[in-house]
Design a protein around this motif. Sequence first.
Motif, mmCIF file in Angstrom:
data_model
loop_
_atom_site.group_PDB
_atom_site.id
_atom_site.type_symbol
_atom_site.label_atom_id
_atom_site.label_comp_id
_atom_site.label_asym_id
_atom_site.label_seq_id
_atom_site.Cartn_x
_atom_site.Cartn_y
_atom_site.Cartn_z
ATOM 1 N N TRP A 182 0.813 -1.215 0.000
ATOM 2 C CA TRP A 182 0.000 0.000 0.000
ATOM 3 C C TRP A 182 0.851 1.272 0.000
ATOM 4 O O TRP A 182 0.329 2.384 -0.063
ATOM 5 C CB TRP A 182 -0.959 -0.003 1.206
ATOM 6 N N ARG A 201 0.079 3.595 -2.862
ATOM 7 C CA ARG A 201 -1.306 3.964 -3.145
ATOM 8 C C ARG A 201 -1.606 5.365 -2.615
ATOM 9 O O ARG A 201 -0.866 5.912 -1.815
ATOM 10 C CB ARG A 201 -2.265 2.966 -2.499
ATOM 11 N N GLN A 205 -7.794 5.692 -1.904
ATOM 12 C CA GLN A 205 -7.986 4.266 -2.177
ATOM 13 C C GLN A 205 -8.209 3.447 -0.902
ATOM 14 O O GLN A 205 -8.320 2.239 -0.960
ATOM 15 C CB GLN A 205 -6.787 3.715 -2.942
#
Length: 261
Positions: free
Chosen positions: A145, A148, A152
Amino acid sequence: MNLFEIKNLKKHYEVKKGFFAKPTIIKAVNDISFNVKKGEIHSIVGESGCGKSTTAKLLMTIEKPTEGEIFFQGKDITKFTPEELKEYRKKVQIIFQDPYSSLNPRWKVGKVIAEPLLLNTDLSTKEIKEKVYAIMKKVGLNDEWYDRYPHQFSGGQRQRIGIARALILNPEVIICDEPVSALDVSIQAQVLNLLLDLQEEFNLTYVFISHDLGVVEHISDIITVMYFGDIVESNDVDSIFANPQHDYTKKLLSAIPVINF
Ligand code: ADP
Ligand code: MG
């Protein structure tokens, strides 16, 4: 040992309703005194508008007091030199109610969490990356992650990003301003448990702000109850729940929803 000693703290705002109108004074924080011990979870509770966030802003030095003193480790933060202020701002971090509005939407999560390190340390890019991955792991965010964007993520995950960012400089204190108020009830418990685990692991002190006594019941050592800019009662959590002294505290207690299983 007292980490904070807050003495007769006041924050008054002058508000003008129109160009010719006389200014009115809003006593956001009227005259409050309380201490926070090292390692304790000190909750500040009261309904919306009673001055909780203003108190947080004063502790964070985002706002300047109208009057009064805030001693941190024995020194008045309102008299800090710019150097002392810089050190103080590393030691005292904040988590907000709405993590989304406090996270830069154009930055990837890795950079959001790394920013305090970029601003405050001379660490290399590699060292920063290692620290960010390590703290992501601690707060339950997956490695992948890192690249990201905040949008999101779910509300609970975004709050984990906010917590990671607050932790990355190894602070002594985290001011938590309604950190779970925007989250679903099922997610609230997860984030509260995470905060408790982190407090233990890193020997943190929390000033934990909530409008909901039910949220702070299971995590607090001390509860301070605010009402219209003043403190009406401050005591250990068991005494507040078993033997509330002030009518307003009793009213807050009766407002906690009873869940029947
Ligand atoms: P809480 O966090 O407990 O909901 P706040 O500390 O945000 O309460 O606000 C306390 C009171 O001070 C409210 O009446 C609010 O409208 C007022 N207030 C807060 N900030 C300002 C400001 N910058 N200017 C004028 N009034 C303010
Ligand atoms: Mg608030």
